[in-house]
Design a protein around this motif. Structure first.
Motif, PDB file in Angstrom:
ATOM      1  N   GLU A   1      33.880  42.342  32.214  1.00 19.98           N
ATOM      2  CA  GLU A   1      34.093  40.936  31.862  1.00 19.98           C
ATOM      3  C   GLU A   1      34.836  40.200  32.970  1.00 19.98           C
ATOM      4  OE1 GLU A   1      35.961  41.150  28.021  1.00 19.98           O
ATOM      5  OE2 GLU A   1      34.041  41.454  27.004  1.00 19.98           O
TER       6      GLU A   1
ATOM      7  N   ALA B   1      33.160  36.970  35.010  1.00 21.21           N
ATOM      8  CA  ALA B   1      33.630  35.738  34.369  1.00 21.21           C
ATOM      9  C   ALA B   1      33.554  34.540  35.310  1.00 21.21           C
ATOM     10  CB  ALA B   1      35.058  35.911  33.869  1.00 21.21           C
TER      11      ALA B   1
ATOM     12  N   ASP C   1      28.183  32.204  38.651  1.00 22.26           N
ATOM     13  CA  ASP C   1      26.828  31.725  38.381  1.00 22.26           C
ATOM     14  C   ASP C   1      25.819  32.751  38.916  1.00 22.26           C
ATOM     15  OD1 ASP C   1      26.490  31.278  41.179  1.00 22.26           O
ATOM     16  OD2 ASP C   1      27.141  29.205  40.984  1.00 22.26           O
TER      17      ASP C   1
ATOM     18  N   TRP D   1      16.506  44.364  25.506  1.00 18.00           N
ATOM     19  CA  TRP D   1      17.204  43.953  26.728  1.00 18.00           C
ATOM     20  C   TRP D   1      16.278  44.027  27.934  1.00 18.00           C
ATOM     21  CZ3 TRP D   1      21.372  41.256  26.125  1.00 18.00           C
ATOM     22  CH2 TRP D   1      22.138  41.448  24.974  1.00 18.00           C
TER      23      TRP D   1
ATOM     24  N   ARG E   1      14.519  40.783  28.057  1.00 16.04           N
ATOM     25  CA  ARG E   1      15.420  39.665  28.345  1.00 16.04           C
ATOM     26  C   ARG E   1      15.814  39.608  29.815  1.00 16.04           C
ATOM     27  NH1 ARG E   1      19.553  40.301  23.375  1.00 16.04           N
ATOM     28  NH2 ARG E   1      18.076  41.820  22.604  1.00 16.04           N
TER      29      ARG E   1
ATOM     30  N   THR F   1      22.572  35.946  34.429  1.00 19.52           N
ATOM     31  CA  THR F   1      23.769  35.190  34.064  1.00 19.52           C
ATOM     32  C   THR F   1      24.888  36.145  33.664  1.00 19.52           C
ATOM     33  OG1 THR F   1      23.190  35.020  31.724  1.00 19.52           O
ATOM     34  CG2 THR F   1      22.349  33.273  33.203  1.00 19.52           C
ATOM     35  N   ALA F   2      26.099  35.660  33.776  1.00 18.11           N
ATOM     36  CA  ALA F   2      27.255  36.444  33.342  1.00 18.11           C
ATOM     37  C   ALA F   2      27.134  36.757  31.854  1.00 18.11           C
ATOM     38  CB  ALA F   2      28.547  35.682  33.641  1.00 18.11           C
ATOM     39  N   GLU F   3      26.650  35.794  31.093  1.00 13.56           N
ATOM     40  CA  GLU F   3      26.508  35.995  29.650  1.00 13.56           C
ATOM     41  C   GLU F   3      25.519  37.117  29.335  1.00 13.56           C
ATOM     42  OE1 GLU F   3      25.804  33.377  25.618  1.00 13.56           O
ATOM     43  OE2 GLU F   3      24.816  32.696  27.456  1.00 13.56           O
ATOM     44  N   LEU F   4      24.378  37.138  30.009  1.00 15.73           N
ATOM     45  CA  LEU F   4      23.392  38.193  29.779  1.00 15.73           C
ATOM     46  C   LEU F   4      23.986  39.560  30.107  1.00 15.73           C
ATOM     47  CD1 LEU F   4      20.431  38.914  29.030  1.00 15.73           C
ATOM     48  CD2 LEU F   4      19.892  38.639  31.466  1.00 15.73           C
TER      49      LEU F   4
ATOM     50  N   THR G   1      27.220  40.471  30.246  1.00 20.37           N
ATOM     51  CA  THR G   1      28.297  40.879  29.328  1.00 20.37           C
ATOM     52  C   THR G   1      27.768  41.131  27.920  1.00 20.37           C
ATOM     53  OG1 THR G   1      28.965  38.581  28.938  1.00 20.37           O
ATOM     54  CG2 THR G   1      30.173  39.814  30.636  1.00 20.37           C
ATOM     55  N   ASP G   2      26.730  40.414  27.521  1.00 23.14           N
ATOM     56  CA  ASP G   2      26.152  40.677  26.195  1.00 23.14           C
ATOM     57  C   ASP G   2      25.519  42.067  26.134  1.00 23.14           C
ATOM     58  OD1 ASP G   2      26.981  38.185  25.337  1.00 23.14           O
ATOM     59  OD2 ASP G   2      24.956  37.316  25.254  1.00 23.14           O
ATOM     60  N   TYR G   3      24.747  42.423  27.164  1.00 23.11           N
ATOM     61  CA  TYR G   3      24.151  43.757  27.196  1.00 23.11           C
ATOM     62  C   TYR G   3      25.247  44.813  27.269  1.00 23.11           C
ATOM     63  CZ  TYR G   3      21.481  47.810  28.944  1.00 23.11           C
ATOM     64  OH  TYR G   3      20.952  49.068  29.138  1.00 23.11           O
TER      65      TYR G   3
END
Length: 169
Positions: free
Chosen positions: A20, A24, A27, A72, A75, A101-104, A106-108
């Motif tokens: 994370e 964080a 981009d 995943w 995605r 993306t950072a979100e992708l 960290t979500d995985y």
């Protein structure tokens, strides 16, 4: 849980925090930046360490990897086969891990982390001696395999933090 699994849950939690922190606020361009043509990007490092954890935990648990079972693979849309973990990737293959993306990431990683902790909840000390891979001499036990994943993931998380520092972030 017991002492062994408590320590492993703590170790995997530290990896989660490091992942994370490494991504964080970055981009897709930052995540794909490589210090040179032979280096790994933050995005590739986090993808790879998560793939290894997903692959190895699924292997010892006897389950399908979240990479494929939870979609995943689709995605991420990477140009690799579903069983590719990044092990032995060339510079060209590393460069193909982009537009993430950072979100992708960290979500995985979060899904894999939660799956790992859930698996560890059902493991006790005697399980740690179970042989899970006879392809090595000596054969690899569950305890050794899990520590190997922790060590590999922490190294790659540290590399991601280093690359982030090179970016001045």
């Amino acid at each position: 849980m017991n002492a062994s699994t408590d320590l492993l849950v703590d170790a995997f939690g530290r990896i989660r925090e490091s992942v994370e922190d490494a991504v964080a606020g970055l981009d897709p361009e930052d995540l794909g930046t490589r210090p040179d043509d032979d280096a790994n990007s933050i995005g590739w490092l986090v993808w790879h360490l998560t793939r290894i954890q997903d692959d190895h935990v699924a292997g010892v648990a006897g389950t399908e990897q979240l990479w494929t079972s939870d979609g995943w693979y689709d995605r991420f849309g990477l140009p690799f086969s579903p069983d590719d973990t990044g092990y032995g990737h060339s510079g060209k293959q590393v460069a193909a891990v982009r537009d993430l993306t950072a979100e992708l990431l960290t979500d995985y990683h979060g899904a894999v982390h939660d799956n790992t902790v859930q698996y560890l909840a059902g493991v006790d000390d005697k399980d740690m001696k179970r042989v899970v891979d006879r392809a090595w001499t000596p054969p690899v036990t569950l305890g050794v395999r899990l520590i190997s994943v922790v060590a590999d993931d922490l190294q790659h998380a540290g590399q991601a933090a280093y690359v982030r520092g090179l970016l001045g972030r």
